[in-house]
Design an enzyme around this catalytic site. Structure first.
Site, PDB file in Angstrom:
ATOM      1  N   LYS A 139      22.642  21.991  11.323  1.00 49.52           N
ATOM      2  CA  LYS A 139      21.655  22.010  12.409  1.00 49.52           C
ATOM      3  C   LYS A 139      20.635  23.138  12.268  1.00 49.52           C
ATOM      4  CE  LYS A 139      23.285  18.522  14.845  1.00 49.52           C
ATOM      5  NZ  LYS A 139      22.497  17.274  14.918  1.00 49.52           N
ATOM      6  N   GLU A 197      18.663  19.352  23.664  1.00 47.99           N
ATOM      7  CA  GLU A 197      19.851  18.683  24.157  1.00 47.99           C
ATOM      8  C   GLU A 197      20.986  19.007  23.201  1.00 47.99           C
ATOM      9  OE1 GLU A 197      17.645  17.304  22.215  1.00 47.99           O
ATOM     10  OE2 GLU A 197      18.987  16.681  20.586  1.00 47.99           O
ATOM     11  N   SER A 246      28.917  18.432   6.718  1.00 48.27           N
ATOM     12  CA  SER A 246      27.822  18.853   7.595  1.00 48.27           C
ATOM     13  C   SER A 246      28.145  20.069   8.453  1.00 48.27           C
ATOM     14  CB  SER A 246      27.390  17.682   8.473  1.00 48.27           C
ATOM     15  OG  SER A 246      28.494  17.207   9.211  1.00 48.27           O
TER      16      SER A 246
END
Lengths: 254, 403
Positions: free
Chosen positions: B90, B112, B379
């Protein structure tokens, strides 16, 4: 609507909230109070342009099993009772996209509605929707906002039929205490461009006669009231809708 | 060429800008700003500085020898995004967008989050770049991910708990959009995946493509060839899109996206949008959705909160239709098994999201030759998930004992 001595009153209700019969009753009372146009909301699971009042009502309607099909049956009953009343469906794009524009618009036409308001359908994406609505003779009301550029306003006016829906504020639906000067500026700007082509309706946040006077004073051809009506219904004060509509309508008379 | 999409804001028929008019000028300004800065050497230099000096790029491409031996087939390599600052991929996107917001003169950032990873990534970027951050999170997720809520608060970001709808990621996005509509003149909306109206799906993909670019470069340097397959999990699909994109035009490289199969596709309790969904409009884009017969978006399920989303990035929808990428699903049970297996075999605790990709890669490896290479994008790290897994294993143990 444009050029008349008084502005039109557009009233919004959520189809099937709290139930079908209650919605029908609410429409009767609003019309008796002076509503000129009814906006019938087809509830959608993710209403991004709506504030807490309409979100909660839409959610309750969905929980109670309201479907687009049932909203159309309700429109049919309202049409029968009020043959000359303009009725618009207000919902989100996915309801039509999922069913297929052609089929959904055709069925809507058969149920007696006069047009559509889709707050998440910008003019750029509306090619198929506009063409098919026109084929069915249904009005397509597009929305504009206080920050919409002159060039886009022109496009929105060209694509709209029935009227153009100017969102009064930077924000979502829901009753407000007051409005600022930029709202009046936006109304004047829209009126200038729409003059002679299309009436300008103003909505979002309007809950009191003084708000209506403020909008009409700046040149609005119609005022659109939603959350204030849904609030009454939520609070079990449906009986007061006639008086609410009458007071708003009075403020529409210039 | 597939890599030339989006064209006119669309990936084939998918994508677009289905947004309320109030947002149109903001989205247009963002598109213009991104167009200006995406190839601006000064901007790229600044982003690169933060990615390397601050966030720790490049991340390693690790040969998982023990996992490979245990599977008995193709060699499995892990692209270690779990080692990126913040603990997940991210940060690649939040640093990129926050730097862009700063250049656009926006000081208030909203975002969000589902599991909290994007929220934490946003909080990190806001903190280091001196921006004010506010994050919307479904009240159910606030409850499930208390630790991440505190991490965001510690980093100086305000967390808004969202009570509407299903009280998860979908509703957090709705609420962030409502905030954006109301504060559009001062606020930048930092979307965490390859979803939303154009230009977000393209922009987030570009920021995440650093993953695939590094894999490509390293493969060519080490072996002089490209891998046989790349496997990544898909919720909204940002780590997968970032891994796939640099290989889109290399038809020899298989691209496999793994969705959350939850309790199984037949039960209806899953989040496998591409495997089981249909076309529709949500959150500003035309894409595959999980919806009912009337077009109402339905509640999704996954043991991993980060995959618990009823939509998917529009570029994935296109890749599915043209069959450039394959999309499969993996159940909660299988993901938990992979979570445990990777921890025991390699000493790496993977995020539950990434565990879906691990599980499928192991299945694939068994069917492939030993000289072939599979890249799995790991990830994120799984520290945030240990409690969920602990409870899951205890419950499953009891259930199995009863049988």
């Amino acid at each position: 609507m444009a050029g008349r001595k008084e502005a039109a009153l557009v009233c919004y209700v959520v189809a099937g909230y709290p139930d079908m019969k209650a919605t029908e009753e609410a429409v009767d009372l609003l019309v008796a109070g002076g509503a000129d146009i009814i906006e019938l909301g087809i509830p959608f699971s993710d209403p991004i342009a709506d504030g807490p009042t309409i979100q909660q009502a839409s959610n309750a309607a969905l929980q109670a099993g309201v479907t687009p099909e049932k909203a159309m049956q309700l429109a049919k009953r309202i049409r029968k009772k009020h043959p000359a009343l303009p009725i618009l469906f207000m919902t989100y794009s996915n309801i039509l996209v999922h069913a297929g524009f052609e089929q959904f618009l055709e069925k809507s036409k058969q149920s007696g509605v006069d047009g559509f308001i889709l707050p998440d359908m910008p003019v750029e994406e509306a090619g198929q929707y506009s063409a098919l609505a026109e084929k069915q003779g249904l009005a397509t009301v597009f929305l504009a906002s206080p920050n919409t550029s002159k060039e886009r306003l022109q496009k929105i006016i060209d694509r709209s039929s029935g009227f153009m829906y100017l969102v009064s504020v930077f924000g979502i639906t829901g009753a407000r205490k007051s409005f600022e000067g930029y709202t009046q500026d936006a109304i004047k700007r829209s009126k200038k461009l729409a003059a002679g082509k299309l009436p300008v309706g103003v909505g979002f946040g309007i809950s009191k006669p003084e708000h209506a006077r403020f909008m009409v004073g700046a040149g609005a051809d119609a005022i659109i009231v939603g959350s204030a009506i849904v609030n009454k219904i939520s609070n079990g004060k449906t009986a007061e809708l006639k008086a609410l509509a009458a007071s708003l309508k009075k403020a529409c008379r210039k | 060429m597939l890599s030339s999409y989006p064209v006119g804001g669309k990936f084939g028929k998918y994508g677009g800008k289905y947004i309320p008019e109030t947002l149109e000028p903001a989205v247009q300004k963002l598109e213009d700003a991104y167009e200006k800065y995406r190839n601006d050497p000064d901007f790229q230099k600044e982003l690169n500085y933060y990615l390397t000096e601050y966030a720790g790029r490049p991340t390693p491409l690790y040969f998982a020898k023990n996992l490979t031996e245990s599977a008995g087939g193709a060699k499995i390599y892990l692209k270690r995004e779990d080692l990126l600052h913040g603990g997940a991929h991210k940060t690649n996107n939040t640093l990129g967008q926050a730097l862009l917001a700063k250049r656009m003169g926006k000081k208030r950032i909203i975002a969000e989050t589902g599991a909290g990873q994007h929220g934490v990534g946003t909080a990190i970027a806001c903190s280091v770049l001196g921006l004010s951050g506010e994050v919307y999170m479904g009240s159910k997720d606030v409850e499930r991910q208390k630790l991440n809520v505190f991490r965001m608060q510690l980093l100086g970001t305000k967390v808004h708990s969202v009570d509407s709808g299903s009280q998860t990621l979908k509703d957090a996005i709705n609420e962030a959009i409502r905030d954006w509509i109301s504060n559009v003149q001062t606020t930048y909306y930092l979307i965490g995946s390859v979803v939303g109206p154009h230009p977000y799906p393209m922009m987030v993909r570009d920021f995440q493509s650093v993953i695939g670019n590094e894999v490509r470069q390293e493969m060519l340097q080490r072996y002089g060839s490209l891998p046989s397959a790349i496997v990544a999990c898909v919720g909204g699909g940002s780590n997968a899109m970032g891994s796939f994109y640099p290989f889109l035009d290399d038809s020899s490289v298989r691209l496999i996206g793994v969705e959350a199969g939850g309790q199984g596709l037949k039960t209806g309790k899953h989040s496998a949008t591409l495997c089981a969904g249909s076309e529709g409009v949500l959150h500003g884009m035309f894409t595959y959705l999980l919806q009912d017969k009337q077009g109402q978006v339905i509640d999704t399920h996954s043991v991993s909160a980060g995959l618990d989303y009823p939509g998917v990035g529009p570029e994935h929808s296109m890749l599915k239709d043209v069959k450039r990428a394959e999309y499969v699903s993996c159940t909660d049970d299988e993901a938990i098994d992979a979570f445990v297996a990777l921890s025991r075999l390699e000493g790496i605790i993977p995020a539950l999201e990434s565990s879906h990709a691990i599980s499928h890669a192991v299945k694939m490896a068994k069917e492939m030759d030993r000289d072939e290479i599979i890249i799995v994008t790991l990830s994120g790290r799984g520290d945030k998930d240990v409690q969920v897994v602990q409870e899951y294993l205890a419950k499953r143990g009891k259930k199995r004992a009863r049988k």
